[in-house]
Design an enzyme around this catalytic site. Structure first.
Site, PDB file in Angstrom:
ATOM      1  N   SER A 180      13.071  42.805 -29.632  1.00  0.00           N
ATOM      2  CA  SER A 180      11.888  43.319 -30.316  1.00  0.00           C
ATOM      3  C   SER A 180      11.976  43.031 -31.807  1.00  0.00           C
ATOM      4  O   SER A 180      10.988  42.717 -32.463  1.00  0.00           O
ATOM      5  CB  SER A 180      11.764  44.830 -30.090  1.00  0.00           C
ATOM      6  OG  SER A 180      11.452  45.095 -28.747  1.00  0.00           O
ATOM      7  N   GLU A 411       7.474  39.526 -23.734  1.00  0.00           N
ATOM      8  CA  GLU A 411       6.371  39.201 -24.646  1.00  0.00           C
ATOM      9  C   GLU A 411       5.848  40.447 -25.357  1.00  0.00           C
ATOM     10  O   GLU A 411       4.654  40.639 -25.502  1.00  0.00           O
ATOM     11  CB  GLU A 411       5.255  38.450 -23.903  1.00  0.00           C
ATOM     12  CG  GLU A 411       5.646  37.004 -23.687  1.00  0.00           C
ATOM     13  CD  GLU A 411       4.497  36.032 -23.570  1.00  0.00           C
ATOM     14  OE1 GLU A 411       3.482  36.215 -24.263  1.00  0.00           O
ATOM     15  OE2 GLU A 411       4.635  35.079 -22.781  1.00  0.00           O
TER      16      GLU A 411
END
Lengths: 431, 253
Positions: A180, A411
């Site tokens: 992240s 994603e």
């Protein structure tokens, strides 16, 4: 928002505003629902069409891929999952059908269609196999888009025609220590005259086993923080590029996910995609679009799973009636159907907003977050509805259940999506 | 050796459950999924293959019906046909349209387009008539190769392997000729996405049966349509003697 949806054909650049009309909506199960195209509906002259309205071209593509997926791909699915290996035949047929270069200009051998067409294609593929869908999604929404938007004439010449006909691409951003927190990546690119030497390692790289080209995000100037991140085009046969052993995953097993080792690899300056130090911008930009692609994948996955489970409930008889006829079952099934419909509308709307050139990031986040949650709910419920057989590998629903989990993770994790949405919401109340 | 006409029919999709209209005048078609007749797909595939092998220069897809049939023509274009002809027939004429009218239209078009071959599916899955190909050949006074499972062009002649009840029959006929495609002739290709895009640019000409001098009056009137009788449960017996006894009892033997 009362302004009509204006469709911008990104290729041709003309603005078409068509009055659309009521079309058939509802569950698109087993493709026995008829189609109302935008052109046909225009005759009836209503201005604000439902989201499930497609141009003739989109409708034809969707039907073609639906047929292809159910007839040509379905036989391979369980073997590929079992062996954790995507069959070369499958990848070849994806290229043959033109599914790997949907938005690429025909000048480079692509299909020359629109973003929304890609979304429909990914959804249809995901109904049959989410792994094949993700391969197609990464190629179309990440790799092809990056080359098309940022490539020099020479780069486009060299890569786009290969990407649309026989070469798979991989997008390399994540590392063991940066998921992240993508911009804290450690892979370095040191300049030596007219080439760079890249050192580092990447992790969780999809398509790595099959890719012929890798788009590697490396930092040319760590002191500048994320403003040093640059996108490099690295060919597979570059010396020093090692593709590690693929991960043994819970789901999406046919999609290869490997670590990458970059050991003093030499990349010429002309292989920089876009501008030096702008890599972080490109990554964010592409991932915003890629989000809608993943939403389409999760949507197709949920729908495909649902399409397998409901017929079973209509056949299975207990206590003298179909299990579908028990009110508790009906309520659960209707609830899940509603969630899928909502997920579909979020996804389609985000795609149409993007095509219209309007702000779409918040909506794209919502679509990805919501559809991945819906996929989790749907697949879990479908196994329950099918009872014992749902729990066995003889039936396809357990695979959908395993495959859906990655939706909330890759994603952009759900938490990242929610935080991004919150930032937008915060700004909305600024005045 | 230039042009092939291929007929494509828009029919109710094979996967759909057919329902008879409450007034028994026909089956429900409103809001029901339609697609290209599977045998027509095979016919299109064969024509496109012949073009790819350079035996013919142009493949023209033809369909008769209301506006919706243009979708079917577009699918044929996406499979590789060069252009399309839409013969507009709607309303009562469309409902009453049958093999006789179609074959008259095709015969007229075959002459107009100077076609060397007319390739059709052997039958449509909605009416199962299996007549249009044969009637077209008769009207044109052309040879016919029906139930084709293999087609080979040999100079000015066509060698056709036909599927017949007793096995396979091979015939050689001169062109121009009419061929009808049977199931094993080929496996139709999927319309690839680039071809779907290319199909958008291909032309579909529109005309009316009157333009071809064809009158659409039907000599057939459908009186009633019913569903097949529901299958009754069978009875299981234990021995051969039981079976014989039961058959005797209900008068079968």
């Amino acid at each position: 928002m009362a302004s009509p949806l204006i469709r911008c054909f990104s290729k041709v650049g003309r603005q078409v505003s068509r009055p659309w009309s009521v079309c058939q909506h509802g569950l698109r199960n087993r493709s026995t629902q008829p189609d109302v195209s935008a052109e046909q509906a225009a005759a009836l002259g209503v201005s604000y069409p439902p989201l499930q309205t497609y141009s003739e071209e989109e409708g034809m593509m969707r039907d073609a891929v639906n047929k292809f997926a159910h007839e040509r791909l379905a036989p391979f699915v369980s073997k590929m999952d079992e062996n954790s290996h995507m069959d070369a035949e499958v990848i070849k047929s994806l290229f043959e059908q033109g599914l790997m270069g949907i938005e690429i200009d025909p000048e480079y051998g692509g299909t020359g269609s629109t973003f929304f067409s890609s979304i429909l294609v990914i959804e249809e593929l995901a109904k049959v196999d989410a792994s094949v869908a993700v391969l197609c999604d990464i190629q179309n929404t990440l790799i092809n888009t990056l080359f098309t938007k940022l490539g020099t004439a020479a780069q486009k010449e060299r890569y786009l025609s290969r990407l649309s006909t026989d070469m798979v691409g991989s997008f390399c951003l994540s590392e063991a220590e940066s998921g992240s927190d993508a911009f804290s990546l450690k892979t370095r690119a040191d300049k030596h005259g007219d080439y760079y030497v890249i050192n580092g390692s990447k992790m969780w790289i999809s398509n790595a086993e099959q890719a012929g080209v890798f788009l590697v995000m490396a930092n040319v100037d760590p002191s500048a923080g994320h403003r040093g991140i640059t996108c490099f085009i690295v060919d597979r046969d570059t010396e020093g590029l090692q593709i590690g052993k693929k991960e043994n995953k819970l789901g999406l097993r046919a999609s290869s996910t490997c670590p990458l080792n970059l050991d003093n690899i030499k990349v010429p300056e002309k292989n920089i995609l876009g501008q030096i130090g702008h890599g972080y911008k490109y990554a964010i930009g592409m991932l915003n679009e890629g989000r809608i692609g993943i939403a389409a994948q999760m949507l197709g996955l949920a729908q495909g799973c649902f399409d397998q489970a409901v017929p079973y409930t209509r056949q299975r008889v207990q206590f003298g009636k179909r299990i579908f006829d028990f009110q508790a079952m009906q309520h659960q099934i209707a609830h899940v159907a509603t969630q899928i419909e909502a997920a579909r509308l979020l996804t389609y709307n985000a795609a149409r907003l993007k095509e219209a050139g309007r702000p779409f990031i918040k909506e794209a986040c919502m679509a990805k977050y919501f559809t991945s949650e819906v996929a989790t709910l749907t697949t879990s419920k479908c196994i329950e509805w099918m009872g014992g057989v749902g729990f066995t590998k003889d039936y396809p629903v357990e695979k959908y259940y395993r495959d859906c989990k990655i939706g909330t993770i890759y994603e952009g994790t759900t938490n990242i999506q929610l935080s991004t949405m919150a930032k937008f919401i915060d700004k909305e109340y600024d005045h | 050796m230039s042009r092939v006409l291929v007929g494509v029919k828009r029919v109710i999709d094979y996967a759909v459950k057919i329902r008879v209209k409450p007034d028994h005048s026909g089956v429900v078609t409103d809001g029901v999924k339609h697609s290209m007749n599977p045998f027509c797909e095979i016919a299109v595939e064969e024509a496109v293959k012949l073009k790819e092998k350079k035996f013919i220069k142009e493949v023209v897809a033809v369909s008769c019906g209301p506006t919706q049939v243009t979708e079917t023509i577009r699918t044929a274009l996406a499979m590789g046909c060069d252009r399309g002809i839409h013969v507009e027939v709607s309303g009562k004429d469309y409902e009453a349209m049958g093999p006789l009218q179609i074959s008259k239209i095709f015969a007229a078009l075959a002459k107009k387009e100077e076609a060397s071959l007319v390739i059709l599916g052997k039958q449509a899955i909605d009416d199962d008539c299996n007549q249009t190909g044969q009637m077209t050949a008769a009207l044109l006074d052309w040879p016919q190769g029906t139930f084709a499972s293999e087609v080979t062009i040999d100079g000015e002649k066509v060698k056709v392997v036909r599927e017949i009840d007793g096995g396979l029959e091979t015939i050689k006929i001169s062109m121009p000729a009419v061929l009808t495609a049977d199931l094993r002739l080929n496996t139709p290709r999927y319309a690839t996405l680039p071809n779907i895009m290319k199909a958008k640019k291909k032309k579909i000409a529109t005309m009316k049966p009157a333009d071809l001098g064809v009158d659409m009056v039907s000599r057939v009137e459908v009186l009633r349509v019913d569903e097949p009788p529901t299958r009754l449960a069978g009875v299981k017996v234990e021995t051969v003697d039981d079976l014989v006894a039961k058959l005797k009892a209900n008068g079968t033997i």
